[in-house]
Structure formats: structure tokens, C-alpha cells
Design a protein around this motif. Structure first.
Motif, PDB file in Angstrom:
ATOM      1  N   PRO A   1       0.789  -1.229   0.000  1.00  0.00           N
ATOM      2  CA  PRO A   1       0.000   0.000   0.000  1.00  0.00           C
ATOM      3  C   PRO A   1       0.827   1.287   0.000  1.00  0.00           C
ATOM      4  O   PRO A   1       0.278   2.367  -0.230  1.00  0.00           O
ATOM      5  N   SER A   2       2.124   1.199   0.279  1.00  0.00           N
ATOM      6  CA  SER A   2       2.909   2.421   0.463  1.00  0.00           C
ATOM      7  C   SER A   2       4.177   2.378  -0.382  1.00  0.00           C
ATOM      8  O   SER A   2       4.490   1.390  -1.037  1.00  0.00           O
TER       9      SER A   2
ATOM     10  N   LEU B   1       1.525  -7.363 -14.130  1.00  0.00           N
ATOM     11  CA  LEU B   1       2.302  -8.316 -14.920  1.00  0.00           C
ATOM     12  C   LEU B   1       3.583  -7.709 -15.485  1.00  0.00           C
ATOM     13  O   LEU B   1       4.603  -8.395 -15.587  1.00  0.00           O
ATOM     14  N   GLU B   2       3.535  -6.422 -15.836  1.00  0.00           N
ATOM     15  CA  GLU B   2       4.733  -5.818 -16.429  1.00  0.00           C
ATOM     16  C   GLU B   2       5.854  -5.661 -15.414  1.00  0.00           C
ATOM     17  O   GLU B   2       7.008  -5.427 -15.790  1.00  0.00           O
ATOM     18  N   ARG B   3       5.538  -5.796 -14.135  1.00  0.00           N
ATOM     19  CA  ARG B   3       6.568  -5.719 -13.097  1.00  0.00           C
ATOM     20  C   ARG B   3       6.871  -7.083 -12.475  1.00  0.00           C
ATOM     21  O   ARG B   3       7.663  -7.178 -11.532  1.00  0.00           O
TER      22      ARG B   3
ATOM     23  N   LEU C   1       9.734  -2.273  -4.467  1.00  0.00           N
ATOM     24  CA  LEU C   1       8.289  -2.498  -4.463  1.00  0.00           C
ATOM     25  C   LEU C   1       7.557  -1.166  -4.606  1.00  0.00           C
ATOM     26  O   LEU C   1       7.880  -0.201  -3.920  1.00  0.00           O
ATOM     27  N   GLU C   2       6.568  -1.158  -5.486  1.00  0.00           N
ATOM     28  CA  GLU C   2       5.780   0.037  -5.729  1.00  0.00           C
ATOM     29  C   GLU C   2       4.384  -0.126  -5.121  1.00  0.00           C
ATOM     30  O   GLU C   2       3.876  -1.250  -5.002  1.00  0.00           O
ATOM     31  N   PRO C   3       3.729   0.982  -4.748  1.00  0.00           N
ATOM     32  CA  PRO C   3       2.354   0.884  -4.266  1.00  0.00           C
ATOM     33  C   PRO C   3       1.466   0.201  -5.305  1.00  0.00           C
ATOM     34  O   PRO C   3       1.541   0.509  -6.496  1.00  0.00           O
ATOM     35  N   GLY C   4       0.659  -0.752  -4.857  1.00  0.00           N
ATOM     36  CA  GLY C   4      -0.207  -1.498  -5.764  1.00  0.00           C
ATOM     37  C   GLY C   4       0.359  -2.839  -6.185  1.00  0.00           C
ATOM     38  O   GLY C   4      -0.362  -3.660  -6.751  1.00  0.00           O
ATOM     39  N   ASP C   5       1.643  -3.087  -5.904  1.00  0.00           N
ATOM     40  CA  ASP C   5       2.219  -4.404  -6.213  1.00  0.00           C
ATOM     41  C   ASP C   5       1.567  -5.484  -5.358  1.00  0.00           C
ATOM     42  O   ASP C   5       1.207  -5.250  -4.198  1.00  0.00           O
ATOM     43  N   ARG C   6       1.425  -6.682  -5.952  1.00  0.00           N
ATOM     44  CA  ARG C   6       1.023  -7.866  -5.198  1.00  0.00           C
ATOM     45  C   ARG C   6       2.236  -8.776  -5.116  1.00  0.00           C
ATOM     46  O   ARG C   6       2.824  -9.123  -6.131  1.00  0.00           O
ATOM     47  N   VAL C   7       2.593  -9.158  -3.897  1.00  0.00           N
ATOM     48  CA  VAL C   7       3.841  -9.866  -3.648  1.00  0.00           C
ATOM     49  C   VAL C   7       3.556 -11.253  -3.097  1.00  0.00           C
ATOM     50  O   VAL C   7       2.740 -11.420  -2.181  1.00  0.00           O
TER      51      VAL C   7
ATOM     52  N   VAL D   1     -11.771  -5.336   6.030  1.00  0.00           N
ATOM     53  CA  VAL D   1     -10.354  -5.115   5.709  1.00  0.00           C
ATOM     54  C   VAL D   1      -9.652  -6.450   5.498  1.00  0.00           C
ATOM     55  O   VAL D   1      -8.847  -6.611   4.570  1.00  0.00           O
ATOM     56  N   THR D   2      -9.964  -7.428   6.344  1.00  0.00           N
ATOM     57  CA  THR D   2      -9.347  -8.752   6.225  1.00  0.00           C
ATOM     58  C   THR D   2      -9.700  -9.403   4.901  1.00  0.00           C
ATOM     59  O   THR D   2      -8.845  -9.988   4.219  1.00  0.00           O
ATOM     60  N   VAL D   3     -10.979  -9.317   4.510  1.00  0.00           N
ATOM     61  CA  VAL D   3     -11.419  -9.893   3.234  1.00  0.00           C
ATOM     62  C   VAL D   3     -10.719  -9.190   2.068  1.00  0.00           C
ATOM     63  O   VAL D   3     -10.247  -9.834   1.121  1.00  0.00           O
ATOM     64  N   GLY D   4     -10.649  -7.856   2.131  1.00  0.00           N
ATOM     65  CA  GLY D   4      -9.974  -7.108   1.062  1.00  0.00           C
ATOM     66  C   GLY D   4      -8.513  -7.475   0.938  1.00  0.00           C
ATOM     67  O   GLY D   4      -7.985  -7.617  -0.166  1.00  0.00           O
ATOM     68  N   ARG D   5      -7.841  -7.656   2.077  1.00  0.00           N
ATOM     69  CA  ARG D   5      -6.441  -8.055   2.043  1.00  0.00           C
ATOM     70  C   ARG D   5      -6.290  -9.456   1.480  1.00  0.00           C
ATOM     71  O   ARG D   5      -5.396  -9.735   0.684  1.00  0.00           O
ATOM     72  N   TRP D   6      -7.201 -10.374   1.885  1.00  0.00           N
ATOM     73  CA  TRP D   6      -7.125 -11.751   1.420  1.00  0.00           C
ATOM     74  C   TRP D   6      -7.323 -11.826  -0.092  1.00  0.00           C
ATOM     75  O   TRP D   6      -6.708 -12.651  -0.767  1.00  0.00           O
ATOM     76  N   LEU D   7      -8.167 -10.947  -0.629  1.00  0.00           N
ATOM     77  CA  LEU D   7      -8.414 -10.926  -2.074  1.00  0.00           C
ATOM     78  C   LEU D   7      -7.342 -10.144  -2.831  1.00  0.00           C
ATOM     79  O   LEU D   7      -7.368 -10.089  -4.058  1.00  0.00           O
ATOM     80  N   GLY D   8      -6.412  -9.553  -2.116  1.00  0.00           N
ATOM     81  CA  GLY D   8      -5.356  -8.783  -2.770  1.00  0.00           C
ATOM     82  C   GLY D   8      -5.816  -7.435  -3.271  1.00  0.00           C
ATOM     83  O   GLY D   8      -5.203  -6.839  -4.152  1.00  0.00           O
ATOM     84  N   LEU D   9      -6.908  -6.901  -2.689  1.00  0.00           N
ATOM     85  CA  LEU D   9      -7.466  -5.632  -3.137  1.00  0.00           C
ATOM     86  C   LEU D   9      -7.097  -4.478  -2.214  1.00  0.00           C
ATOM     87  O   LEU D   9      -7.318  -3.324  -2.551  1.00  0.00           O
ATOM     88  N   ALA D  10      -6.553  -4.785  -1.059  1.00  0.00           N
ATOM     89  CA  ALA D  10      -6.225  -3.736  -0.097  1.00  0.00           C
ATOM     90  C   ALA D  10      -5.058  -4.177   0.757  1.00  0.00           C
ATOM     91  O   ALA D  10      -4.795  -5.377   0.914  1.00  0.00           O
ATOM     92  N   GLY D  11      -4.358  -3.199   1.314  1.00  0.00           N
ATOM     93  CA  GLY D  11      -3.266  -3.492   2.222  1.00  0.00           C
ATOM     94  C   GLY D  11      -3.773  -3.644   3.638  1.00  0.00           C
ATOM     95  O   GLY D  11      -4.962  -3.486   3.926  1.00  0.00           O
ATOM     96  N   SER D  12      -2.854  -3.946   4.530  1.00  0.00           N
ATOM     97  CA  SER D  12      -3.184  -4.093   5.943  1.00  0.00           C
ATOM     98  C   SER D  12      -2.479  -3.006   6.724  1.00  0.00           C
ATOM     99  O   SER D  12      -1.366  -2.607   6.389  1.00  0.00           O
TER     100      SER D  12
END
Length: 236
Positions: free
Chosen positions: A52-53, A217-219, A60-66, A107-118
Motif C-alpha cells: 500500500p505504500s 504483470l509488467e513488473r 516495491l511500488e504501491p499497488g504491487d502484489r507480492v 479489511v481482512t477480506v480485502g487483504r485476502w483478495l489482494g485488493l487492499a493493504g493491511s
């Protein structure tokens, strides 16, 4: 018209509906099994975290999924240079969020789906492990030193100093000294100097090691493991 024929057999209308019901039941069971399997894998083996940051730029950029390996340290120790994900409650985050339970669940559901940070899970780089003396900085050398050896840190955000303020700590057993790569934007071990624990994060709070950028994908790329002075002797 009766639901059954004179011979007692079900009508054609009911016979046609049964396969459709069975088909939907199979789909629902398959989806439930997939969700359970994914939950088991993410709880014990691999997980995906949303960044998220900008505290770990440029890596790592904001919005990356790791992709994070939860088993990375089951058979080996945490090393200097590793990028780790950890639960910051009690150190960088309060033990309780103060939000209503329903909001916490969302928030937990959003994080689990990869849509939000914690707001309690962080990603940082390991600079010091148990026994290390980590310090920064002097007029003669603006770099961080570990056990007296200066660090060359090519991963630090361009233009950032090794640290904006000085420190000199010895890492006790079971603790880590963690810092973000974007030093001027990172809340890390330096932020808690003088607080209980002195900014040193418990190894028990480490969730796993960041291994790969999955999205966008490009990253997409592997996160290389760096060895920051693996050969150095620690000061006891």
C-alpha cells in the motif's frame, strides 16, 4: 396434471430438472473445495500481500502484489538482506485497530483478495540479526555499519541518505533490526528508538519472506535474496 404418470414414474418435467440441480451442486462443491484449498495454502505455505505504500521503493511500488513464502524460515535462519513480511502489532502498529469488528472483517477480506493493504502487516528489509551491532552514521562515513563494517546499499532509494538520524543498537536474541529501502518515507525500526523494545522486531512476528512480484504483470519478477555480510562475525 399429476406429478407422476399412471404407472407411478416421475413425469418428464421433473426428470429433466434433476440433472440441472446435480450440476449446480457439483459446481458449488467444487468452488467450496477450491476456496478451502486456497485458504490452507495461504495459511501455511504461500500468501499474497498488497503493497500500500512507497516505503520499499524502488524494489516495491504501491499497488504491487507480492508472493510471500510462509515456510521460508522453517529450515533456515533469517538473513541480513532478506525482504520480510511481518505482523507489526505491538511494535509499528497498535495491538487493536479501534475499528468496529465488521470493518475489521471487511479489511481482512480485502487483504485476502489482494485488493487492499493491511494497517498491521509490513514489509521491510533485514539489516541486523541477533548479536549484530547496527549503527549510523558518522561525519567520516554516512553509511550504516554492521559490526563495524560499512554497508554498500544499492537498493536504497536514489537520493536518500542511509538514515536521516543516527542510532547505535545491539540486536538481542530473537529480534531483528528492519528498515525500508525508501529511507525518507519508511516507518521502521528507527521510528521506535526509545520505545519498549527499542524498535527491534521479534522474529516470532515474521510471517514469511517476499519472493516474487506477481502483479502488475509488467513488473512481475523474482525478488533476489541479498547477502549482507553473511561472513561477518557478530558482536556478542
Amino acid at each position: 396434471m399429476s406429478a407422476a404418470s399412471a404407472s407411478g414414474e416421475p413425469s418428464a418435467k421433473h426428470t429433466k430438472r434433476r440433472p440441472r440441480f446435480v450440476g449446480w451442486r457439483f459446481v458449488l462443491c467444487a468452488l467450496a473445495a477450491a476456496v478451502i484449498l486456497a485458504a490452507v495454502v495461504r495459511a501455511f505455505f504461500f500468501d499474497v500481500f498488497y503493497i500500500p505504500s512507497n516505503s520499499m521503493q524502488p524494489l516495491l511500488e504501491p499497488g504491487d502484489r507480492v508472493l510471500v513464502s510462509r515456510t521460508a524460515y522453517s529450515s533456515e535462519d533469517i538473513r541480513r538482506g532478506d525482504v520480510v513480511v511481518f505482523d507489526g502489532r505491538g511494535s509499528l502498529a497498535p495491538l487493536h485497530s479501534g475499528r468496529p469488528a465488521l470493518a475489521d472483517a471487511a479489511v481482512t477480506v480485502g487483504r485476502w483478495l489482494g485488493l487492499a493493504g493491511s494497517d498491521t502487516v509490513y514489509v521491510k528489509r533485514v539489516i541486523g540479526v541477533a548479536g549484530d551491532r547496527v549503527s549510523c552514521c558518522t561525519d567520516d562515513d554516512p553509511r550504516i555499519t554492521v559490526n563495524g563494517t560499512p554497508l554498500d546499499e544499492p537498493y536504497v532509494y536514489e537520493g536518500d541518505a542511509a538514515s536521516d538520524h543516527g542510532f547505535d543498537v545491539t540486536v538481542p536474541e530473537g529480534r531483528l533490526w528492519l528498515m525500508g529501502d525508501h529511507r525518507s518515507e519508511s516507518a521502521d525500526s528507527r521510528s521506535l528508538l526509545g520505545a519498549p523494545g527499542g524498535g527491534l522486531i521479534s522474529t516470532e512476528r515474521v510471517i514469511g519472506e517476499a519472493r516474487k512480484i506477481l502483479w502488475p504483470l509488467e513488473r512481475s519478477t523474482n525478488i533476489d535474496r541479498l547477502s549482507l555480510g553473511a561472513e561477518w562475525n557478530t558482536e556478542k
